[in-house]
Design a protein around this motif. Structure first.
Motif, short mmCIF file in Angstrom:
data_model
loop_
_atom_site.label_atom_id
_atom_site.label_comp_id
_atom_site.label_asym_id
_atom_site.label_seq_id
_atom_site.Cartn_x
_atom_site.Cartn_y
_atom_site.Cartn_z
N VAL A 1 11.31 6.13 -0.30
CA VAL A 1 12.25 6.95 0.45
C VAL A 1 11.87 7.14 1.92
O VAL A 1 12.68 7.59 2.73
CB VAL A 1 12.43 8.34 -0.20
CG1 VAL A 1 13.15 8.22 -1.54
CG2 VAL A 1 11.09 9.05 -0.39
N ALA A 2 10.62 6.82 2.30
CA ALA A 2 10.17 7.01 3.68
C ALA A 2 8.76 6.46 3.77
O ALA A 2 8.23 5.89 2.81
CB ALA A 2 10.18 8.50 4.06
N ALA A 3 8.14 6.61 4.94
CA ALA A 3 6.75 6.20 5.11
C ALA A 3 6.08 7.06 6.16
O ALA A 3 6.74 7.61 7.06
CB ALA A 3 6.65 4.72 5.48
N VAL A 4 4.75 7.16 6.04
CA VAL A 4 3.94 7.85 7.04
C VAL A 4 2.84 6.88 7.48
O VAL A 4 2.43 6.01 6.72
CB VAL A 4 3.33 9.16 6.48
CG1 VAL A 4 4.42 10.15 6.15
CG2 VAL A 4 2.47 8.88 5.23
N VAL A 5 2.41 7.05 8.72
CA VAL A 5 1.44 6.10 9.29
C VAL A 5 0.61 6.82 10.35
O VAL A 5 1.13 7.70 11.05
CB VAL A 5 2.18 4.88 9.89
CG1 VAL A 5 3.08 5.28 11.05
CG2 VAL A 5 1.21 3.79 10.32
#
Length: 265
Positions: free
Chosen positions: A54-58
């Protein structure tokens, strides 16, 4: 999944200096779980709701540390062609079209009013695996102090049609692909401090807006607006502990009549 039409919001990600803190916050507030960090792609880490991406973090790349913010990506079959239209219509390409392995190709850009967004040409990664489900993306709005610039830019780049809200108190517009509203545009008023840049406000779906707000504030988030009932759902605007703005919306709790709109495209 069939290829998404050009201009359809298809993905969202955000850079966080404290990646573990972001995972803990959004895990508690939105129920996300997280995949393995991809060291080949800067520790890009996908978020899942009920097993669906549903999304991503980086973490930020060296030299890009700063204010965290959610970035919304729009689908396109040809990011290079979109880059040309962005430039032709007064926008700026911040990151040139770039291949991301077999996953697809991307660019980052800024509209003439300062709103940053991305474009995604799908390879094996087609974008959101769920929408309008708890924990998943639901909606987004461009917040800008110069609506006339955004209003000219986005339909020129993505072939949107537009309708304007018939309300003297609020300058709000909807962009459409066919009969489907896919993006809102809100004029930023003096209620926004001058240091807040134009941005895209991303809405994530929750089962209970008030419970999500309580969890967010308990874990260091700040309530900026709401909760408020609307014909589209009960929503609230928040910033997370690292300063990224986002909204939560319970689309099962609706109140009031649908607003009147008129064609402007």
């Amino acid at each position: 999944m069939a290829a998404q039409p050009e201009g359809m919001p298809c993905w969202a990600d955000a850079m966080f200096s404290d990646l573990e803190g972001a995972k803990s916050f959004y895990g508690d507030v939105l129920g996300w779980t997280f995949g393995e960090a991809s060291s080949e792609y800067g520790n890009y880490t996908q978020a899942y709701a009920n097993g669906k991406a549903v999304a991503a973090v980086v973490p930020p790349m060296p030299g890009q540390e700063g204010q965290s913010a959610w970035c919304l990506y729009f689908a396109s079959p040809d990011v290079a062609a979109v880059a040309g239209r962005i430039r032709d219509n007064g926008g700026a390409v911040l990151m040139e079209p770039m291949q991301v392995g077999e996953f697809g190709s991307m660019l980052l850009a800024r509209d003439p009013s300062g709103v940053v967004f991305g474009v995604w040409q799908a390879g094996t990664h087609e974008g959101f695996e769920a929408k309008a489900e708890p924990g998943a993306y639901c909606w987004a709005e461009v917040f800008t102090r110069e609506p006339e610039k955004s209003d000219a830019f986005f339909p020129a780049v993505f072939r949107y049609t537009a309708k304007q809200l018939e309300d003297d108190a609020i300058d709000f517009r909807l962009f459409y692909l066919g009969d489907d509203a896919v993006l809102g545009r809100m004029q930023m008023t003096d209620d926004f401090p001058p240091e807040v840049p134009p941005y895209v406000n991303v809405y994530f779906t929750v089962e209970d807006c008030d419970a999500a707000v309580a969890k967010a504030t308990e874990h260091g988030g700040v309530l900026r607006f709401g909760p408020m009932d609307t014909p589209f759902g009960r929503f609230a605007v928040l910033t997370d502990p690292q300063g990224a703005a986002f909204s939560v919306i319970d689309i099962s709790t609706t109140e009031g009549e649908m607003p009147k709109l008129h064609d402007v495209s």
